[in-house]
Design a protein around this motif. Structure first.
Motif, PDB file in Angstrom:
ATOM      1  N   GLY A  79     -23.469  32.981  99.916  1.00 48.19           N
ATOM      2  CA  GLY A  79     -24.554  33.930 100.024  1.00 48.19           C
ATOM      3  C   GLY A  79     -24.969  34.069 101.475  1.00 48.19           C
ATOM      4  N   LEU A  80     -25.340  35.264 101.850  1.00 48.44           N
ATOM      5  CA  LEU A  80     -25.880  35.526 103.185  1.00 48.44           C
ATOM      6  C   LEU A  80     -27.212  36.223 102.985  1.00 48.44           C
ATOM      7  CD1 LEU A  80     -24.020  37.055 106.271  1.00 48.44           C
ATOM      8  CD2 LEU A  80     -26.375  37.628 105.703  1.00 48.44           C
ATOM      9  N   ALA A  81     -28.297  35.505 103.285  1.00 48.32           N
ATOM     10  CA  ALA A  81     -29.648  36.021 103.051  1.00 48.32           C
ATOM     11  C   ALA A  81     -30.491  35.712 104.274  1.00 48.32           C
ATOM     12  CB  ALA A  81     -30.251  35.382 101.802  1.00 48.32           C
ATOM     13  N   GLU A  82     -30.651  36.693 105.129  1.00 49.94           N
ATOM     14  CA  GLU A  82     -31.393  36.497 106.376  1.00 49.94           C
ATOM     15  C   GLU A  82     -32.432  37.593 106.545  1.00 49.94           C
ATOM     16  OE1 GLU A  82     -30.973  33.818 108.126  1.00 49.94           O
ATOM     17  OE2 GLU A  82     -29.136  33.082 107.168  1.00 49.94           O
ATOM     18  N   THR A  83     -33.374  37.371 107.434  1.00 47.39           N
ATOM     19  CA  THR A  83     -34.462  38.328 107.630  1.00 47.39           C
ATOM     20  C   THR A  83     -34.183  39.335 108.736  1.00 47.39           C
ATOM     21  OG1 THR A  83     -35.590  36.832 109.164  1.00 47.39           O
ATOM     22  CG2 THR A  83     -36.201  36.693 106.822  1.00 47.39           C
ATOM     23  N   ASN A  84     -33.141  39.107 109.522  1.00 42.77           N
ATOM     24  CA  ASN A  84     -32.833  40.052 110.594  1.00 42.77           C
ATOM     25  C   ASN A  84     -31.334  40.114 110.817  1.00 42.77           C
ATOM     26  OD1 ASN A  84     -32.079  38.296 113.137  1.00 42.77           O
ATOM     27  ND2 ASN A  84     -33.852  37.301 112.205  1.00 42.77           N
ATOM     28  N   THR A  85     -30.888  41.192 111.430  1.00 35.16           N
ATOM     29  CA  THR A  85     -29.456  41.450 111.563  1.00 35.16           C
ATOM     30  C   THR A  85     -28.778  40.429 112.469  1.00 35.16           C
ATOM     31  OG1 THR A  85     -29.851  43.792 111.192  1.00 35.16           O
ATOM     32  CG2 THR A  85     -27.752  43.200 112.181  1.00 35.16           C
ATOM     33  N   PRO A 107     -29.490  42.289 100.924  1.00 29.93           N
ATOM     34  CA  PRO A 107     -30.122  43.150 101.929  1.00 29.93           C
ATOM     35  C   PRO A 107     -31.034  42.307 102.812  1.00 29.93           C
ATOM     36  CG  PRO A 107     -31.150  43.455  99.788  1.00 29.93           C
ATOM     37  CD  PRO A 107     -29.961  42.567  99.564  1.00 29.93           C
ATOM     38  N   GLY A 108     -31.426  42.822 103.963  1.00 29.61           N
ATOM     39  CA  GLY A 108     -32.325  42.059 104.827  1.00 29.61           C
ATOM     40  C   GLY A 108     -33.593  41.668 104.080  1.00 29.61           C
TER      41      GLY A 108
END
Length: 300
Positions: A79-85, A107-108
């Motif tokens: 999983g890739l779950a981050e708050t910014n690009t 999504p962000g």
């Protein structure tokens, strides 16, 4: 090597100790159990894996443990779950270096991007590594809907090969396959819509409750993909109350409790989540125990 998006890919729980730290031994044991029961791949640190509650160091430790434990037997998806690009791009690069085979990209987080922003976000991540990307479409959870038109723009990136469809609208399966079959794999992302999704053409399932009942989950999708819907329906009806728990806001606690009952793994969760108690806990225990009893009866 390309990921074959077929069969069950459990959204693996992140096993924790009572103090909230990673339980390395339980993580390894859980992965061995899933593979021994026939899963086709594992998705580490999805929503069920408490991705957003883990520190950057913990996330990378989980991936290292998973890659080493799985040892090439099935694909490891992160999983890739981050708050910014920028953080998302760095994570993609780190995951590739650690040896995972693909990314399930949220999504962000914390921001409900509009379509132009959403497309830019996913395309930037796709360009950051060579890993295959499973788009994560969960508009209920994250407020961003990857509609077929948005997906069409994203498919300009060749590494985007699949979508975990969790809009709770089964017509999406048909809409996506009618436009993109042969280019995009549509993956069921809702446990209590799996039989319906397979009937419409999905062949892969990212499942939460497969952590608790991996063997039955593998049997279910195998029966359905083979077209044996009579047997699949019987099994699905036994599992359906358990699968309904996958759609609740407390799915992490429910799945970890179910996994504790069926396999003995710790049910500890990262705060602010708390372990279940009282009548709610009793209700989940009763559902799990009845499901296991009914599965045994069906097997006779």
């Amino acid at each position: 090597m390309a990921v074959e998006w077929k069969g069950v890919f459990p959204a693996v729980t992140t096993k924790l100790k009572d103090d909230g730290s990673l339980d390395h031994d339980a993580i390894k044991a859980g992965l061995h159990r899933l593979i021994e029961n026939g899963v086709s791949g594992v998705v580490m640190m999805g929503m069920v894996g408490e991705n957003a509650q883990l520190t950057p160091e913990e996330k990378r430790t989980v991936l290292k443990l998973a890659v080493e434990t799985v040892d090439g037997r099935v694909p490891v998806i992160s999983g890739l779950a981050e708050t910014n690009t920028a953080a998302a791009v760095q994570f993609a690069k780190d995951a590739e270096a650690l040896g995972v085979r693909g990314l399930m990209v949220f999504p962000g987080l914390t921001y409900k991007s509009e379509s132009r922003e959403t497309i830019a976000f996913y395309k930037t991540i796709a360009k950051a590594s060579k890993l295959e990307i499973l788009l994560y479409n969960n508009p209920r959870g994250y407020g961003v809907d990857l509609t077929p038109d948005v997906v069409a723009a994203l498919l300009e990136e060749p590494t985007i090969t699949a979508i975990k469809e969790e809009s709770y609208d089964t017509t999406r399966v048909t809409d996506l396959l009618s436009r993109f079959e042969g280019r995009l794999n549509v993956v069921c992302g809702v446990d209590d819509l799996v039989l319906e999704s397979v009937a419409l053409g999905a062949k892969c399932w990212v499942s939460g409750m497969a952590n608790a009942v991996p063997k039955a989950s593998v049997e279910l999708i195998d029966l359905a993909v083979a077209g044996n819907f009579e047997a699949a329906r019987k099994l699905y009806r036994v599992l359906i109350e358990l699968f309904h728990l996958d759609t609740h806001v407390k799915l992490v606690q429910y799945i970890k409790l179910a996994e504790n009952i069926t396999a003995g793994y710790p049910e500890h969760v990262k705060a602010p989540r708390l372990k279940l108690e009282g009548e709610e806990r009793k209700k989940v225990v009763a559902i799990v125990e009845k499901t296991m009893t009914d599965l045994q009866a069906l097997a006779r």
